[in-house]
Design a protein around this motif. Structure first.
Motif, PDB file in Angstrom:
ATOM      1  N   PRO A  23      96.547  59.094  43.950  1.00 43.80           N
ATOM      2  CA  PRO A  23      96.027  59.284  42.593  1.00 43.80           C
ATOM      3  C   PRO A  23      96.684  58.301  41.627  1.00 43.80           C
ATOM      4  O   PRO A  23      97.711  57.697  41.949  1.00 43.80           O
ATOM      5  CB  PRO A  23      96.433  60.732  42.275  1.00 43.80           C
ATOM      6  CG  PRO A  23      97.652  60.960  43.114  1.00 43.80           C
ATOM      7  CD  PRO A  23      97.445  60.166  44.368  1.00 43.80           C
ATOM      8  N   PRO A  24      96.113  58.136  40.446  1.00 49.54           N
ATOM      9  CA  PRO A  24      96.749  57.260  39.458  1.00 49.54           C
ATOM     10  C   PRO A  24      98.171  57.725  39.167  1.00 49.54           C
ATOM     11  O   PRO A  24      98.423  58.927  39.030  1.00 49.54           O
ATOM     12  CB  PRO A  24      95.843  57.412  38.223  1.00 49.54           C
ATOM     13  CG  PRO A  24      94.532  57.887  38.756  1.00 49.54           C
ATOM     14  CD  PRO A  24      94.849  58.714  39.955  1.00 49.54           C
ATOM     15  N   SER A  25      99.101  56.810  39.122  1.00 52.39           N
ATOM     16  CA  SER A  25     100.500  57.175  38.903  1.00 52.39           C
ATOM     17  C   SER A  25     100.715  57.588  37.455  1.00 52.39           C
ATOM     18  O   SER A  25     100.122  57.034  36.531  1.00 52.39           O
ATOM     19  CB  SER A  25     101.422  56.005  39.253  1.00 52.39           C
ATOM     20  OG  SER A  25     101.130  54.881  38.452  1.00 52.39           O
ATOM     21  N   GLU A  26     101.550  58.602  37.254  1.00 45.29           N
ATOM     22  CA  GLU A  26     101.908  59.072  35.931  1.00 45.29           C
ATOM     23  C   GLU A  26     103.425  59.106  35.820  1.00 45.29           C
ATOM     24  O   GLU A  26     104.140  59.199  36.813  1.00 45.29           O
ATOM     25  CB  GLU A  26     101.353  60.477  35.683  1.00 45.29           C
ATOM     26  CG  GLU A  26      99.848  60.565  35.639  1.00 45.29           C
ATOM     27  CD  GLU A  26      99.378  61.934  35.183  1.00 45.29           C
ATOM     28  OE1 GLU A  26      99.686  62.325  34.032  1.00 45.29           O
ATOM     29  OE2 GLU A  26      98.723  62.619  35.989  1.00 45.29           O
ATOM     30  N   LYS A  27     103.910  59.059  34.583  1.00 46.49           N
ATOM     31  CA  LYS A  27     105.339  59.180  34.365  1.00 46.49           C
ATOM     32  C   LYS A  27     105.743  60.628  34.592  1.00 46.49           C
ATOM     33  O   LYS A  27     105.236  61.531  33.925  1.00 46.49           O
ATOM     34  CB  LYS A  27     105.700  58.732  32.953  1.00 46.49           C
ATOM     35  CG  LYS A  27     107.198  58.708  32.701  1.00 46.49           C
ATOM     36  CD  LYS A  27     107.516  58.179  31.304  1.00 46.49           C
ATOM     37  CE  LYS A  27     109.020  58.143  31.079  1.00 46.49           C
ATOM     38  NZ  LYS A  27     109.349  57.641  29.716  1.00 46.49           N
ATOM     39  N   MET A  28     106.638  60.854  35.549  1.00 53.61           N
ATOM     40  CA  MET A  28     107.027  62.198  35.926  1.00 53.61           C
ATOM     41  C   MET A  28     108.385  62.559  35.321  1.00 53.61           C
ATOM     42  O   MET A  28     109.208  61.689  35.025  1.00 53.61           O
ATOM     43  CB  MET A  28     107.084  62.335  37.449  1.00 53.61           C
ATOM     44  CG  MET A  28     105.836  61.873  38.185  1.00 53.61           C
ATOM     45  SD  MET A  28     104.381  62.920  37.866  1.00 53.61           S
ATOM     46  CE  MET A  28     104.647  64.217  39.098  1.00 53.61           C
ATOM     47  N   ALA A  29     108.601  63.832  35.127  1.00 52.39           N
ATOM     48  CA  ALA A  29     109.881  64.339  34.630  1.00 52.39           C
ATOM     49  C   ALA A  29     110.273  65.548  35.467  1.00 52.39           C
ATOM     50  O   ALA A  29     109.427  66.194  36.093  1.00 52.39           O
ATOM     51  CB  ALA A  29     109.785  64.717  33.156  1.00 52.39           C
ATOM     52  N   THR A  30     111.567  65.852  35.485  1.00 50.79           N
ATOM     53  CA  THR A  30     112.091  66.935  36.314  1.00 50.79           C
ATOM     54  C   THR A  30     113.007  67.821  35.487  1.00 50.79           C
ATOM     55  O   THR A  30     113.783  67.330  34.654  1.00 50.79           O
ATOM     56  CB  THR A  30     112.871  66.371  37.513  1.00 50.79           C
ATOM     57  OG1 THR A  30     111.993  65.580  38.314  1.00 50.79           O
ATOM     58  CG2 THR A  30     113.439  67.486  38.380  1.00 50.79           C
ATOM     59  N   ALA A  31     112.943  69.118  35.706  1.00 50.35           N
ATOM     60  CA  ALA A  31     113.851  70.074  35.074  1.00 50.35           C
ATOM     61  C   ALA A  31     114.109  71.217  36.050  1.00 50.35           C
ATOM     62  O   ALA A  31     113.294  71.489  36.945  1.00 50.35           O
ATOM     63  CB  ALA A  31     113.278  70.607  33.767  1.00 50.35           C
ATOM     64  N   THR A  32     115.238  71.877  35.880  1.00 51.57           N
ATOM     65  CA  THR A  32     115.600  73.009  36.737  1.00 51.57           C
ATOM     66  C   THR A  32     115.686  74.281  35.900  1.00 51.57           C
ATOM     67  O   THR A  32     116.327  74.302  34.843  1.00 51.57           O
ATOM     68  CB  THR A  32     116.950  72.755  37.436  1.00 51.57           C
ATOM     69  OG1 THR A  32     116.811  71.642  38.324  1.00 51.57           O
ATOM     70  CG2 THR A  32     117.383  73.974  38.248  1.00 51.57           C
ATOM     71  N   PHE A  33     115.026  75.334  36.375  1.00 56.33           N
ATOM     72  CA  PHE A  33     115.035  76.648  35.742  1.00 56.33           C
ATOM     73  C   PHE A  33     115.818  77.599  36.663  1.00 56.33           C
ATOM     74  O   PHE A  33     115.480  77.736  37.844  1.00 56.33           O
ATOM     75  CB  PHE A  33     113.621  77.203  35.589  1.00 56.33           C
ATOM     76  CG  PHE A  33     112.655  76.322  34.850  1.00 56.33           C
ATOM     77  CD1 PHE A  33     112.194  76.670  33.587  1.00 56.33           C
ATOM     78  CD2 PHE A  33     112.161  75.143  35.420  1.00 56.33           C
ATOM     79  CE1 PHE A  33     111.272  75.874  32.912  1.00 56.33           C
ATOM     80  CE2 PHE A  33     111.243  74.341  34.754  1.00 56.33           C
ATOM     81  CZ  PHE A  33     110.802  74.712  33.490  1.00 56.33           C
ATOM     82  N   LYS A  34     116.828  78.266  36.123  1.00 54.87           N
ATOM     83  CA  LYS A  34     117.580  79.244  36.920  1.00 54.87           C
ATOM     84  C   LYS A  34     117.243  80.650  36.436  1.00 54.87           C
ATOM     85  O   LYS A  34     117.349  80.956  35.243  1.00 54.87           O
ATOM     86  CB  LYS A  34     119.079  78.976  36.804  1.00 54.87           C
ATOM     87  CG  LYS A  34     119.503  77.635  37.386  1.00 54.87           C
ATOM     88  CD  LYS A  34     121.009  77.438  37.348  1.00 54.87           C
ATOM     89  CE  LYS A  34     121.691  78.272  38.427  1.00 54.87           C
ATOM     90  NZ  LYS A  34     123.138  77.940  38.530  1.00 54.87           N
TER      91      LYS A  34
END
Length: 459
Positions: free
Chosen positions: A220-231
């Motif tokens: 698929p078209p590439s997108e700017k990704m971000a990551t976060a952690t939920f505890k």
């Protein structure tokens, strides 16, 4: 200041190589399976965070000696990847060693966990992709990162051909067990009999069809990704499970969290795209506790890849009720059996060309939203992930897992939490705008999550 402009707070200052304490015998090789080959586009990265200053001088510390002892159990880890006579990849177990990188971090550990994000966290586990000729390339890297004022993060990186999250975690824990003069609880098992095609293969299953479709999917078209952690705490998960118990009395924390994040991500996509179409979730489970070898589960210490991807599709996800989706996720996970797993291996093996060369790798994570289940890593005394302590007062306070080269809708990892019990840590990688919206979602905030490593997310 953008992420591209921001200067890294991690400064690499030395590199060395560690070999096993016992030489490997000549001529030893470790062939990769069809599943290992299929994972070849991905790499795996695990970061263990410690409050205690566990190293005074890693170059001279007993922990480096114990690492050499632990590596003697894992000849493929210290070897080098080469082509065999069939054109397939295998490891020449020549004990060339593991690359060790030492780095300093220009902030405190507490500040890092508050302000860093998934992109910056990659600096704690710097990685070089496998070159065209990997004869001198180390497929494993360990990076020791020391924070200002004390505290250490140890990053373990490897090619996904070598290991999945379970395998990488147990490799690291073997180092800890050896350092503490304890028996290695889950020593590596190199048997390949279960992760190979059967004499009478079966590729006429929905599982095999899903792998075939995945291998043919266009990027698929590439997108700017971000990551976060939920505890999420034990109490919060317990409360929510009781609230949906009428829909599914035997729901697990994974069922709840997979359904919750799936429904909320689907809601964002409907809102953005204006379409209410069928949605699919790729469920990634570990086959070690499902597949059988001589009537017994595959040992947890099986070395290599034992992941299984299966597809759950619903006509509607957003708006049909969380309890309903929880029940669907639960029934899907419970229905995954040995035949599903073995038929997918049969299909991977069926891609061999003339001469026995395996088919090319493809994106195993995607294009659908993918959710990884790691409940099997919770032992009788708690999460195995958090038993990786260099001493009684030096247990990890947080462990991050990342898979690189993920494409498509995103990735959700549901992992054990140091609290134990029903508590879980959920690491989410999504397009940047989606993650920012998800982090403000009332249904998720209703479970009172603690946020870690989410510095790029605006609440």
């Amino acid at each position: 200041m953008t992420m591209l402009e921001r200067k890294s707070r991690v400064n690499i200052h030395s590199k060395l190589t560690t070999v096993s304490s016992r030489p490997v015998g000549p001529g030893k090789a470790h062939p990769f399976t069809a599943l290992d080959h299929a994972m070849g586009l991905h790499s795996l990265h695990v970061v263990f965070y410690y409050k205690a200053n566990i190293f005074k001088d890693f170059d001279l510390d007993p922990s480096r000696v114990s690492l050499s002892d632990a590596l003697s159990l894992y000849p493929p880890v210290t070897g080098r990847i080469v082509r065999n006579g069939d054109g397939n990849w295998e490891v020449n177990c020549n004990d060339a060693g593991v690359r060790i990188v030492r780095a300093s971090v220009g902030t405190t550990l507490d500040e890092w966990l508050r302000s860093a994000d998934g992109v910056e966290e990659k600096d704690l586990a710097v990685w070089d992709d496998m070159p065209e000729d990997p004869i001198n390339w180390s497929p494993f890297r360990i990076q020791v990162n020391e924070f200002e004022g004390g505290g250490v993060a140890i990053g373990l990186s490897c090619t996904h051909m070598h290991a999945d999250p379970t395998c990488a975690t147990l490799l690291y824990k073997s180092w800890i067990d050896t350092h503490r003069s304890r028996s290695v609880v889950h020593p590596p098992v190199f048997s390949r009999s279960v992760i190979q095609a059967r004499p009478d293969p079966n590729t006429e299953t929905s599982s095999a069809a899903y792998y075939a479709a995945k291998s043919a999917a266009r990027a698929p078209p590439s997108e700017k990704m971000a990551t976060a952690t939920f505890k999420f705490s034990h109490a919060a998960i317990k409360r929510r499970l009781m609230e949906i118990s009428e829909n599914c009395t035997s729901a697990t924390p994974f069922d709840l969290l997979a359904a919750l994040f799936w429904t909320r991500v689907a809601r964002l996509k409907v809102k953005a795209e204006g379409n209410d179409y069928s949605h699919s979730l790729s469920v990634c489970t570990d086959a070690r506790m499902v597949s059988k070898e001589n009537g017994k589960p595959v040992p947890l210490g099986y070395y290599g890849n034992a992941l299984h991807f299966s597809l759950l599709s619903l006509e509607q996800v957003d708006g049909c009720g969380l309890g309903h989706v929880v029940r669907e996720v639960h029934c899907h996970v419970e229905s995954i059996d040995e035949e599903w797993i073995r038929s997918s291996i049969d299909w991977l093996e069926s891609r061999k060309g003339e001469g026995g060369k395996y088919g090319p790798p493809f994106r195993m994570y995607g294009p659908e939203l993918t959710c990884i289940r790691m409940d099997h890593m919770i032992g009788p005394s708690g999460p195995l992930t958090y038993e990786a302590g260099f001493g009684e007062e030096a247990e990890p306070i947080h462990v991050s897992y990342h898979v690189r080269s993920v494409e498509g809708e995103g990735l959700i990892l549901v992992m054990p939490s140091p609290e134990g019990g029903l508590a879980r840590a959920v690491t989410v990688t999504l397009p940047e705008k989606e993650l920012a919206e998800l982090s403000k979602d009332e249904a998720i905030l209703g479970l009172d999550p603690t946020f870690l490593l989410s510095g790029s997310v605006r609440y």
